[in-house]
Motif scaffolding. Structure first.
Motif, mmCIF file in Angstrom:
data_model
loop_
_atom_site.group_PDB
_atom_site.id
_atom_site.type_symbol
_atom_site.label_atom_id
_atom_site.label_comp_id
_atom_site.label_asym_id
_atom_site.label_seq_id
_atom_site.Cartn_x
_atom_site.Cartn_y
_atom_site.Cartn_z
ATOM 1 N N LEU A 34 0.843 -1.117 -0.027
ATOM 2 C CA LEU A 34 -0.072 -0.059 -0.083
ATOM 3 C C LEU A 34 0.845 1.447 -0.093
ATOM 4 C CD1 LEU A 34 -2.528 -1.052 2.599
ATOM 5 C CD2 LEU A 34 -3.031 -1.085 0.205
ATOM 6 N N GLY A 35 0.287 2.272 -0.548
ATOM 7 C CA GLY A 35 1.140 3.409 -0.786
ATOM 8 C C GLY A 35 0.224 4.800 -0.384
ATOM 9 N N TRP A 36 0.856 5.844 0.257
ATOM 10 C CA TRP A 36 0.391 7.049 0.075
ATOM 11 C C TRP A 36 0.900 8.168 -0.989
ATOM 12 C CZ3 TRP A 36 -3.547 8.754 3.089
ATOM 13 C CH2 TRP A 36 -3.892 7.956 4.225
ATOM 14 N N PHE A 37 -0.040 8.516 -1.658
ATOM 15 C CA PHE A 37 0.212 9.649 -2.722
ATOM 16 C C PHE A 37 0.104 10.956 -2.141
ATOM 17 C CE2 PHE A 37 -0.264 5.522 -4.487
ATOM 18 C CZ PHE A 37 0.804 5.458 -5.496
ATOM 19 N N ARG A 38 0.533 12.064 -2.872
ATOM 20 C CA ARG A 38 -0.048 13.391 -2.931
ATOM 21 C C ARG A 38 0.028 14.230 -4.134
ATOM 22 N NH1 ARG A 38 4.660 15.954 1.037
ATOM 23 N NH2 ARG A 38 6.348 16.369 -0.523
ATOM 24 N N GLN A 39 -0.877 15.264 -4.158
ATOM 25 C CA GLN A 39 -1.053 16.061 -5.207
ATOM 26 C C GLN A 39 -1.042 17.347 -4.868
ATOM 27 O OE1 GLN A 39 -4.051 15.214 -8.202
ATOM 28 N NE2 GLN A 39 -2.626 15.806 -9.768
ATOM 29 N N ALA A 40 -0.014 18.177 -5.088
ATOM 30 C CA ALA A 40 -0.039 19.517 -4.846
ATOM 31 C C ALA A 40 -0.807 20.463 -6.186
ATOM 32 C CB ALA A 40 1.171 20.166 -4.686
ATOM 33 N N PRO A 41 -1.196 21.562 -5.935
ATOM 34 C CA PRO A 41 -1.707 22.318 -7.128
ATOM 35 C C PRO A 41 -0.808 22.303 -8.168
ATOM 36 C CG PRO A 41 -2.511 23.256 -5.268
ATOM 37 C CD PRO A 41 -1.646 22.284 -4.820
ATOM 38 N N GLY A 42 -1.190 22.285 -9.492
ATOM 39 C CA GLY A 42 -0.025 22.059 -10.370
ATOM 40 C C GLY A 42 0.958 21.089 -10.771
ATOM 41 N N LYS A 43 0.820 20.077 -9.862
ATOM 42 C CA LYS A 43 1.774 19.164 -9.848
ATOM 43 C C LYS A 43 1.163 17.823 -9.989
ATOM 44 C CE LYS A 43 5.229 21.530 -7.134
ATOM 45 N NZ LYS A 43 6.416 21.669 -5.916
ATOM 46 N N SER A 44 1.927 16.823 -10.250
ATOM 47 C CA SER A 44 1.498 15.452 -10.671
ATOM 48 C C SER A 44 1.208 14.738 -9.208
ATOM 49 C CB SER A 44 2.318 14.722 -11.325
ATOM 50 O OG SER A 44 3.606 14.456 -10.851
ATOM 51 N N ARG A 45 0.374 13.629 -9.385
ATOM 52 C CA ARG A 45 0.133 12.792 -7.860
ATOM 53 C C ARG A 45 1.486 11.730 -7.996
ATOM 54 N NH1 ARG A 45 -5.821 10.873 -7.050
ATOM 55 N NH2 ARG A 45 -5.709 10.596 -9.378
ATOM 56 N N ASP A 46 2.142 11.746 -6.788
ATOM 57 C CA ASP A 46 3.129 11.039 -6.656
ATOM 58 C C ASP A 46 3.368 10.202 -5.450
ATOM 59 O OD1 ASP A 46 6.057 13.132 -5.965
ATOM 60 O OD2 ASP A 46 3.892 13.357 -5.363
ATOM 61 N N THR A 91 1.656 20.885 1.726
ATOM 62 C CA THR A 91 0.222 20.825 1.268
ATOM 63 C C THR A 91 -0.039 20.295 0.073
ATOM 64 O OG1 THR A 91 0.309 23.182 2.347
ATOM 65 C CG2 THR A 91 -1.341 22.882 0.544
ATOM 66 N N ALA A 92 -0.998 19.586 0.120
ATOM 67 C CA ALA A 92 -1.714 18.508 -1.014
ATOM 68 C C ALA A 92 -2.763 17.784 -0.432
ATOM 69 C CB ALA A 92 -0.451 17.656 -1.460
ATOM 70 N N VAL A 93 -3.287 17.357 -1.551
ATOM 71 C CA VAL A 93 -4.674 16.284 -1.123
ATOM 72 C C VAL A 93 -3.661 15.000 -1.160
ATOM 73 C CG1 VAL A 93 -6.555 15.119 -1.975
ATOM 74 C CG2 VAL A 93 -6.072 17.620 -2.416
ATOM 75 N N TYR A 94 -3.971 14.266 -0.170
ATOM 76 C CA TYR A 94 -3.225 12.929 0.266
ATOM 77 C C TYR A 94 -4.138 11.627 -0.343
ATOM 78 C CZ TYR A 94 0.754 15.260 2.162
ATOM 79 O OH TYR A 94 1.999 15.954 2.370
ATOM 80 N N TYR A 95 -3.660 10.877 -0.870
ATOM 81 C CA TYR A 95 -4.640 9.686 -1.034
ATOM 82 C C TYR A 95 -3.566 8.252 -1.095
ATOM 83 C CZ TYR A 95 -6.301 12.879 -4.626
ATOM 84 O OH TYR A 95 -7.217 13.978 -5.474
ATOM 85 N N CYS A 96 -4.554 7.366 -0.604
ATOM 86 C CA CYS A 96 -4.013 5.819 -0.597
ATOM 87 C C CYS A 96 -4.197 5.177 -1.643
ATOM 88 C CB CYS A 96 -4.286 5.338 0.767
ATOM 89 S SG CYS A 96 -5.940 5.113 0.984
ATOM 90 N N ASN A 97 -3.631 3.979 -1.913
ATOM 91 C CA ASN A 97 -3.927 2.862 -2.889
ATOM 92 C C ASN A 97 -3.120 1.666 -2.781
ATOM 93 O OD1 ASN A 97 -4.823 1.947 -5.594
ATOM 94 N ND2 ASN A 97 -5.386 4.239 -5.978
ATOM 95 N N SER A 98 -3.463 0.801 -3.405
ATOM 96 C CA SER A 98 -2.635 -0.533 -3.369
ATOM 97 C C SER A 98 -1.566 -0.094 -4.329
ATOM 98 C CB SER A 98 -3.273 -1.669 -3.714
ATOM 99 O OG SER A 98 -4.090 -1.435 -4.993
#
Length: 121
Positions: A34-46, A91-98
């Motif tokens: 599992l992993g945590w991703f984040r995406q800041a404005p104007g940037k990719s989700r990594d 600062t970003a939106v944080y997501y999780c995923n497999s």
């Protein structure tokens, strides 16, 4: 159809801490990284941090090493991201995923809504 639900974000000041939670409904996810991703404005989700299915291997993006800690509790079907010493650049939106493994920034499931983290100066 929602498989992943993130929570725990909020507004904090520089230097403060937050703990994010990711609840997953598919019990098969207990056998996947599992992993945590984040995406800041104007940037990719990594990928920010990844953890193996058994929890023994972890991986962190260089920018968060020493400040963030990823963990998981298979009994609760939950993954966590403990974030210390937060900076405005977090600062970003944080997501999780497999993910295929703790190191690979590739999401295997549908994205949830994410949780917003705002760090003010």
């Amino acid at each position: 159809q929602v498989q992943l639900v993130e929570s725990g974000g909020g507004l904090v000041h520089t230097g403060e801490s937050l703990r994010l939670s990711c609840a997953f409904s598919d019990p098969d996810f207990t056998r996947y990284s599992l992993g945590w991703f984040r995406q800041a404005p104007g940037k990719s989700r990594d990928l920010v941090a990844g953890i193996s299915w058994y929890g023994g291997l972890t991986h962190y993006k260089d920018a968060v090493k020493g400040r963030f800690t990823i963990s998981r509790d298979s009994a609760k079907n939950t993954m966590y991201l403990h974030m210390n010493s937060l900076k405005p650049e977090d600062t970003a939106v944080y997501y999780c995923n497999s993910i295929p493994n703790p190191y690979t920034s590739y999401a295997l499931a549908a994205w949830g809504q994410g949780t917003q983290v705002n760090v003010s100066s």
